[in-house]
Design an enzyme around this catalytic site. Structure first.
Site, PDB file in Angstrom:
ATOM      1  N   TRP A 234       0.867  -1.171   0.000  1.00 45.45           N
ATOM      2  CA  TRP A 234       0.000   0.000   0.000  1.00 45.45           C
ATOM      3  C   TRP A 234       0.909   1.228   0.000  1.00 45.45           C
ATOM      4  O   TRP A 234       1.656   1.443   0.955  1.00 45.45           O
ATOM      5  CB  TRP A 234      -0.869  -0.053   1.254  1.00 45.45           C
ATOM      6  CG  TRP A 234      -1.637   1.167   1.686  1.00 45.45           C
ATOM      7  CD1 TRP A 234      -1.525   1.814   2.880  1.00 45.45           C
ATOM      8  CD2 TRP A 234      -2.695   1.832   0.994  1.00 45.45           C
ATOM      9  NE1 TRP A 234      -2.413   2.835   2.977  1.00 45.45           N
ATOM     10  CE2 TRP A 234      -3.150   2.882   1.810  1.00 45.45           C
ATOM     11  CE3 TRP A 234      -3.287   1.654  -0.266  1.00 45.45           C
ATOM     12  CZ2 TRP A 234      -4.167   3.745   1.437  1.00 45.45           C
ATOM     13  CZ3 TRP A 234      -4.310   2.519  -0.640  1.00 45.45           C
ATOM     14  CH2 TRP A 234      -4.747   3.548   0.201  1.00 45.45           C
TER      15      TRP A 234
ATOM     16  N   SER B 264       1.084   4.309   0.875  1.00 50.23           N
ATOM     17  CA  SER B 264       0.265   5.134   1.760  1.00 50.23           C
ATOM     18  C   SER B 264       0.617   6.615   1.671  1.00 50.23           C
ATOM     19  O   SER B 264       1.780   6.991   1.750  1.00 50.23           O
ATOM     20  CB  SER B 264       0.484   4.629   3.198  1.00 50.23           C
ATOM     21  OG  SER B 264       0.254   5.651   4.129  1.00 50.23           O
TER      22      SER B 264
ATOM     23  N   ASP C 292       0.066  14.937   6.024  1.00 45.18           N
ATOM     24  CA  ASP C 292      -0.672  14.202   4.985  1.00 45.18           C
ATOM     25  C   ASP C 292      -1.903  15.036   4.655  1.00 45.18           C
ATOM     26  O   ASP C 292      -2.995  14.783   5.154  1.00 45.18           O
ATOM     27  CB  ASP C 292      -1.055  12.823   5.559  1.00 45.18           C
ATOM     28  CG  ASP C 292      -1.855  11.989   4.576  1.00 45.18           C
ATOM     29  OD1 ASP C 292      -1.839  12.302   3.371  1.00 45.18           O
ATOM     30  OD2 ASP C 292      -2.499  11.022   5.033  1.00 45.18           O
TER      31      ASP C 292
ATOM     32  N   ARG D 106     -13.030   5.068  -2.374  1.00 45.56           N
ATOM     33  CA  ARG D 106     -12.914   5.105  -0.902  1.00 45.56           C
ATOM     34  C   ARG D 106     -13.994   6.024  -0.341  1.00 45.56           C
ATOM     35  O   ARG D 106     -14.040   7.218  -0.670  1.00 45.56           O
ATOM     36  CB  ARG D 106     -11.518   5.607  -0.548  1.00 45.56           C
ATOM     37  CG  ARG D 106     -11.323   6.024   0.886  1.00 45.56           C
ATOM     38  CD  ARG D 106      -9.842   6.205   1.138  1.00 45.56           C
ATOM     39  NE  ARG D 106      -9.560   6.894   2.375  1.00 45.56           N
ATOM     40  CZ  ARG D 106      -8.323   7.060   2.849  1.00 45.56           C
ATOM     41  NH1 ARG D 106      -7.278   6.590   2.167  1.00 45.56           N
ATOM     42  NH2 ARG D 106      -8.135   7.699   3.986  1.00 45.56           N
TER      43      ARG D 106
ATOM     44  N   HIS E  28     -13.966   3.421   5.097  1.00 46.57           N
ATOM     45  CA  HIS E  28     -13.002   3.812   6.125  1.00 46.57           C
ATOM     46  C   HIS E  28     -13.716   4.276   7.384  1.00 46.57           C
ATOM     47  O   HIS E  28     -14.801   4.862   7.327  1.00 46.57           O
ATOM     48  CB  HIS E  28     -12.088   4.920   5.589  1.00 46.57           C
ATOM     49  CG  HIS E  28     -10.779   4.985   6.327  1.00 46.57           C
ATOM     50  ND1 HIS E  28     -10.336   3.996   7.167  1.00 46.57           N
ATOM     51  CD2 HIS E  28      -9.795   5.948   6.355  1.00 46.57           C
ATOM     52  CE1 HIS E  28      -9.156   4.325   7.665  1.00 46.57           C
ATOM     53  NE2 HIS E  28      -8.811   5.509   7.196  1.00 46.57           N
TER      54      HIS E  28
HETATM   55  C1  SPV Z   1      -3.008   6.261   4.361  1.00 46.97           C
HETATM   56  O1  SPV Z   1      -2.374   5.319   4.802  1.00 46.97           O
HETATM   57  O2  SPV Z   1      -2.470   7.247   3.890  1.00 46.97           O
HETATM   58  C2  SPV Z   1      -4.463   6.273   4.414  1.00 46.97           C
HETATM   59  C3  SPV Z   1      -5.139   5.512   5.449  1.00 46.97           C
HETATM   60  O3  SPV Z   1      -5.028   6.949   3.608  1.00 46.97           O
HETATM   61  S1  SPV Z   1      -5.449   6.600   6.733  1.00 46.97           S
HETATM   62  O4  SPV Z   1      -4.197   7.123   7.190  1.00 46.97           O
HETATM   63  O5  SPV Z   1      -6.135   5.857   7.747  1.00 46.97           O
HETATM   64  O6  SPV Z   1      -6.288   7.665   6.205  1.00 46.97           O
HETATM   65 MG    MG Z   2      -3.863   8.375   2.658  1.00 47.42          MG
END
Ligand code: SPV
Ligand code: MG
Length: 549
Positions: free
Chosen positions: A40, A42, A54, A155, A186
């Protein structure tokens, strides 16, 4: 097999499979090595690895670069977290084109507004795009892909944004209608109840993806009971474990005032080399990195019996001279290493006396069965099926600096012998008949000279020469061009009876007499031969000192 196809196959297997979050090639590789089915890419890990939030701060190309490094490092599929697709539907089209072309197996796109914030952020701003807008993005993505297997997973962030169960269901259904290949639902609750409710009420024949970061009580044993769940993502545990371990290491180094306590606890550097593919690279180097001198073949006549009884009885004990140990390494091994460092790897040794003792990997062996009645010339000719193209000939009792070989192999003449001008100073030390040389001109002893090799030429050569007439000594190293090699073979075969038990220099003298030009490389340092016990003692001490450096 295409990784997109592999991903499709994982969805078609019974049960579920696991992706683990990574942020670069190394972490992706560790995930594959640990036996997980996919990676993944991420957005949380990649942005954290850049030490930025993020929150759509990095750009599509940043995420693409990271995904490519992950994808290059593994054979398992990489699924990329593409946030909301880096803009509107137009941006989504380019996003799909770029990620698909990079060999990414599929993407997961979320239905948030730009800019988003991480779904798990307490107090995070979680605004949803309209169903219409996001459905348009799904359609754009599905129409942009070329490979049917490439997956576009929608998602649903309704539970994250607090819009409730019904909204989540409505959105998921709409996204399936728009063409989504799977739905990721999610949740940031620590109780899996809201996710389980969603799964249980899911009637579509489209698989579900979950990310149990916060509701980690939903272990694989329990996930098994929900056959609609096909893909489980452990999203950020790799970067968190890296940070945990890095912090511990740094703390220990600081507290202990050095790395002495931590060193043994960490993976050895060799393991890192392995993860980087360093050993594969070394294989490729041997196969494909060709040096300028690669085509040179080396012939080392090593058939003769050592002449000094003391050296023979005490140190060699029925072994050929080339195996004489100099500070832990035989002469021949030292010479092979120098040649290999110049990428000269085609090395042939002609054995004779106790020849069975010469057992080195990566050399060709020839045997001069008449070694008792012949000399180096016949030994060299024993390897005649090797003798085509450029040949470097080395006596087996020679120790030399790499520099001399490097200069010799760059010479352009058909026949070039290395000759030494210092022998007169040392003549008393050696009780051996030297291979003397008369050079066209004397050794250069005059004013400073800018060039190493003012041209000189060999006029006469042989151990029979008058030392007063000679001005050089042949050191036992010679280079032949393809043409030079042919000349040597020819003169030997044409005069076989006469030459069979003669010195190498005899053939050279004959070639000079026939009018062939024999060039030379003048040296006065950087080599030595070993004949006597005294030589051995002296040289061993010099080399031991040098090896220590
Ligand atoms: C990520 O791993 O960047 C995701 C999952 O999008 S979360 O961090 O839970 O949003
Ligand atoms: Mg993410």
């Amino acid at each position: 097999m295409e990784k997109s196809k592999k991903l499709r196959e994982l969805f078609n297997l019974p049960g579920f499979f696991r992706l683990v979050g990574a942020h670069n090639g190394l972490t992706a590789k560790l995930i594959e090595k640990a036996g997980f089915e996919g990676v993944w890419a991420s957005s949380l890990e990649v942005s954290a690895s850049h030490a930025v939030p993020d929150a759509n701060i990095l750009t599509m190309t940043d995420y693409l670069d990271a995904a490519v490094s992950m994808n290059d490092a593994v054979t398992i599929p990489v699924v990329v977290d593409v946030d909301q697709g880096y803009g509107n539907s137009i941006n989504v089209i380019r996003m799909v084109q770029k990620f698909e072309a990079a060999g990414i197996a599929g993407v997961i796109m979320e239905d948030k507004k730009f800019p988003k914030q991480n779904s798990l952020l307490v107090g995070g701003k979680q605004e949803l795009a309209s169903i219409a807008e996001f459905s348009g993005k799904i359609m754009a993505a599905k129409n942009a892909q070329r490979d049917d297997d490439f997956m576009v997973i929608a998602r649903v962030e309704a539970l994250i944004a607090g819009w409730g169960h019904e909204e989540a269901k409505k959105r998921a259904k709409a996204y399936v209608e728009a063409g989504a290949d799977a739905i990721m639902i999610h949740s940031k609750q620590s109780d899996p109840a809201e996710v389980i409710r969603f799964i249980e009420e899911w009637k579509e024949d489209i698989p579900i993806v979950i990310v149990p970061t916060n509701y980690y009580t939903l272990t694989e044993d329990k996930i098994k009971n929900h056959p609609k769940v096909k893909m489980v993502i452990y999203a950020n545990h790799v970067i968190r474990s890296a940070v945990t371990s890095i912090k511990e290491t740094l703390k220990e180094i600081k507290e202990q005032g050095g790395i002495h306590t931590i060193s043994e606890k960490l993976i050895p550097v060799k393991e890192l080399f392995e993860l980087q593919g360093t050993f594969e690279m070394k294989d490729h180097e041997t196969k494909y990195v060709k040096g300028d001198f690669e085509e040179i073949k080396v012939i080392i006549p090593a058939a003769g019996k050592p002449i000094d009884p003391k050296l023979n009885d005490v140190y060699l004990k029925d072994t050929p001279l080339c195996l004489l140990d100099i500070n832990g390494k035989p002469i021949i091994q030292r010479n092979i290493e120098i040649l290999n460092s110049l990428k000269i790897n085609d090395i042939s040794v002609v054995t004779g006396y106790c020849g069975e003792k010469i057992n080195l990997p990566a050399i060709n062996k020839y045997h001069n069965s008449e070694y008792e009645n012949t000399k180096a010339l016949h030994s060299i000719m024993t390897a005649k099926d090797k003798m085509n193209g450029k040949i470097l000939m080395l006596y087996s009792d020679l120790l030399f600096d790499k520099d001399i070989v490097e200069r010799l192999i760059k010479k352009e003449g058909d026949i070039t012998l290395v000759i030494d001008s210092s022998y007169k100073l040392n003549a008393n030390r050696y009780n051996k008949k030297l291979d003397l040389v008369v050079g066209k001109r004397d050794p250069y002893l005059g004013e400073r000279s800018l060039t190493f090799d003012d041209h000189n030429e060999i006029v006469k050569i042989g151990s029979h020469l008058d030392p007063d007439e000679a001005n050089f000594e042949f050191i036992g190293m010679a280079m032949f061009s393809g043409q030079g090699t042919e000349l040597l073979k020819q003169i030997y075969s044409e005069n076989y009876e006469e030459m069979k038990n003669k010195d190498f220099t005899y053939a050279i003298q004959k070639l000079i007499e026939q009018g062939h030009k024999v060039d030379c490389l003048e040296v006065n340092k950087g080599w030595t031969e070993i004949h006597t016990f005294e030589d051995y003692k002296r040289i061993n001490a010099i080399i031991a000192k040098r090896d220590k450096k």
